[in-house]
Design an enzyme around this catalytic site. Structure first.
Site, PDB file in Angstrom:
ATOM      1  CG  ASP A   7      -4.828  -1.594   5.302  1.00 50.81           C
ATOM      2  OD1 ASP A   7      -3.951  -1.678   4.428  1.00 50.81           O
ATOM      3  OD2 ASP A   7      -4.817  -2.284   6.355  1.00 50.81           O
ATOM      4  CG  ASP A   9      -2.816  -7.522   4.164  1.00 49.30           C
ATOM      5  OD1 ASP A   9      -2.649  -8.748   4.121  1.00 49.30           O
ATOM      6  OD2 ASP A   9      -2.735  -6.787   3.161  1.00 49.30           O
ATOM      7  CG  ASP A 170      -4.659  -2.702  10.247  1.00 50.38           C
ATOM      8  OD1 ASP A 170      -4.091  -3.703  10.714  1.00 50.38           O
ATOM      9  OD2 ASP A 170      -4.332  -2.189   9.171  1.00 50.38           O
TER      10      ASP A 170
END
Length: 226
Positions: A7, A9, A170
């Site tokens: 991922d 961001d 995250d």
């Protein structure tokens, strides 16, 4: 080839400051001033542009937020594109350990819910686009995470196969994507929502990127035959 898909961001980089600045640009146009706080709302920022607009409009007690979100989303994206890397910073050890994975024979790619053009722009501005063999964004395919197909496509473009990969992320979106794909997830605990990651019960948690190569080697051992 086994692949490690990241991922963007909140995983490779803390992009929250520039995202919140873009959202606050919209709220100022609405006449409300800066509604989101760069520190307190960092976790909101990493949920995407629409979530930031929804959160801000809720705080403003706007009576009909949906049309405003729809109308201002393009404004937010334009403001973000104009100042995409002012506050954004890579997390400590991110690229060093991406290179360690590549040296160990893993393919690496990115699967993000940021629009592909913006993700490409950001990675290029930060000088790291060429480090990744694949980039799949929110609009690359007809579906986006947590649908597993963007993850599968990123793995294929990185030189691997759908089942011989893991996803480093995250959020619950990343956890659910990996679960739907039937592959391991590794969640980072150093982002704004880090304290919530253990409750998602991923296959692994890391508190620093230096831990990643060893965790990947353990989780993907034998995956290439899958």
């Amino acid at each position: 080839m086994n692949t490690v898909i990241f991922d963007l961001d909140g995983t490779l980089a803390d992009t929250s400051g520039d995202l919140i600045a873009a959202a606050n640009h919209c709220f100022r146009e609405m006449g409300a001033g800066d509604v989101l706080d760069p520190v307190r709302d960092a976790g909101v920022a990493l949920r995407g542009g629409r979530r930031m607009l929804e959160t801000g409009l809720a705080r403003m007690a706007h009576p009909d937020p949906e049309p405003m979100v729809r109308d201002y989303y393009a404004v937010l994206l334009e403001a973000y594109a104009q100042a995409i890397d002012v506050h954004t910073r890579l997390y400590d050890g991110a690229m060093e350990n991406v290179e360690r994975l590549k040296s160990a024979g893993f393919g690496v790619g990115i699967c993000t819910n940021k629009p592909e053009a913006l993700a490409d722009q950001l990675l290029t501005r930060m000088g790291i686009r060429d480090a990744f063999a694949a980039l799949v964004g929110a609009d690359t395919l007809p579906v986006r995470k947590p649908d597993p197909e963007p993850l599968f496509e990123a793995a294929r473009r990185a030189g691997g196969t759908a089942k011989a990969c893991c996803l480093v992320g995250d959020s619950d979106t990343d956890r659910n994507t990996a679960k739907a794909a039937g592959v391991p997830s590794i969640l980072v605990t150093f982002g704004p929502s880090g304290e919530d990651m253990a409750a998602l019960e991923p296959e692994a948690l890391i508190g620093h990127f230096d831990e990643l190569p060893g965790v990947v080697a353990r989780l993907l051992r034998g995956a290439g035959s899958a």
